[in-house]
Write a protein that holds these residues in place. Structure first.
Motif, short mmCIF file in Angstrom:
data_model
loop_
_atom_site.label_atom_id
_atom_site.label_comp_id
_atom_site.label_asym_id
_atom_site.label_seq_id
_atom_site.Cartn_x
_atom_site.Cartn_y
_atom_site.Cartn_z
N GLU A 127 0.83 -1.19 0.00
CA GLU A 127 0.00 0.00 0.00
C GLU A 127 0.88 1.26 0.00
N LYS A 128 0.44 2.26 -0.76
CA LYS A 128 1.23 3.48 -0.85
C LYS A 128 1.16 4.26 0.46
N GLU A 132 9.25 6.86 1.50
CA GLU A 132 9.95 5.68 0.98
C GLU A 132 11.11 5.32 1.90
N SER A 137 7.58 1.68 -0.12
CA SER A 137 6.65 2.66 0.43
C SER A 137 6.24 2.26 1.85
#
Lengths: 157, 157
Positions: A127-128, A132, A137
Motif C-alpha cells: 500500500e502506498k 519511501e 513505500s
C-alpha cells in the motif's frame, strides 16, 4: 507435514520457540495467549513428526467485513525452503474466501527485508504510504513513535 | 461525558497515554494498532470536552461463539470515581448480549489488586486456577514463564 488449526495449548510450545526462531529478538510479547484462545478457526500450525515447524496466526476482521488479517507467521529457520509458509498462507487464503473476505492484509517492519520479499513473492501488493524507505513505500510512525510499517494487501476473491 | 466506538486514529492518542496512565510502566506494547483497526464495533472510548478520558478494547471471540473478551481497559487516573469504567463495561456487556454471547471474559495479573477488586465489584467471578496467590485463585505461567494470571468471567445472559 500436516497442517491443523491452532489449539490453546500450542501457546506453551510456540511462545518459547518464537524468540529462538527470531535469533533472540524479543518477539513473543507480540503474541499473547489470547490469540491462541479466540482465533483458533483461522490460525494454523504445521507439524512434522509431532513437532511444530511453523504457524500462522490470523483472524477475520470484526469491523472490516471484507478484510482478513494475518498477525504473525513463523517457520523454523532450519526448515526453510520447504514451502511451509506457502502452505500456511494458502490455508489462510482459503478460510478467508470461505468467510467472504476479498482482501488479506498484513503488516511488517521496513527492516524486515525477508518478510517484504516473501510477501511480494506470495502475491501481496504494498500500500502506498507517506514516505519511501530503501525503495519501499512505508507509513511513518504507523505502530507508534519511530515504528514505521509496510502495509501489504492481497485480493483473494 | 460521551461514549463512542473506537476509531483507527484513536490509537495515536491512546497509545502514548497508556504508559502515562500506568505510571510509566511499559504497557502500550500490549495494545498494537491492529486492535484499533479490526475491533472497532466492540471497543469504546469515553470522551469529555473532546479529550479521551477512558477506553475499553474488546472483541467477540471468533472461535468461542459464547464468549466476549475484554482485552484492555484504561481510565485517566485523574478521572477516577466517576463511573467511567463502569459505563464502558456496561456498553461492552450490551454489545456482547446483542451478539448472543453469554459470558464475558477478562484476564489480569495477580499483582494488579486494583483490577481484581474492580472486576469483583463489577460482578465478575474468578475462575479456579491451580494455585492461590494472596488468597486469589490464579493460573500459574498462564501467559508464559512466571506470568501467572487471574481469569475472570461474568455471565451476561
Amino acid at each position: 507435514m500436516e497442517i491443523r488449526n491452532v489449539e490453546s495449548s500450542d501457546y506453551y510450545v510456540i511462545s518459547p520457540l518464537i524468540n529462538e526462531w527470531w535469533g533472540g529478538r524479543q518477539m513473543s510479547d507480540m503474541l499473547p495467549k489470547l490469540f491462541f484462545d479466540h482465533f483458533n478457526n483461522t490460525s494454523f500450525v504445521a507439524e512434522q513428526e509431532g513437532e511444530i515447524i511453523g504457524f500462522l496466526i490470523g483472524f477475520m476482521s470484526q469491523s472490516q467485513q471484507e478484510v482478513a488479517y494475518i498477525h504473525f507467521v513463523g517457520v523454523n529457520p532450519k526448515q526453510r525452503k520447504k514451502q511451509i509458509g506457502k502452505q500456511l498462507y494458502n490455508e489462510f487464503f482459503t478460510v478467508a474466501k470461505k468467510n467472504n473476505r476479498n482482501v488479506v492484509r498484513a503488516v511488517t517492519s521496513p527492516v524486515n527485508k525477508v518478510s517484504i520479499a516473501y510477501h511480494t513473492k506470495m502475491g501481496f501488493q504494498i500500500e502506498k504510504g507517506n514516505k519511501e524507505d530503501d525503495g519501499v513505500s512505508v507509513f511513518s510512525n504507523y505502530d507508534g513513535s519511530n515504528q514505521d510499517r509496510v502495509l501489504f494487501f492481497k485480493k483473494v476473491d
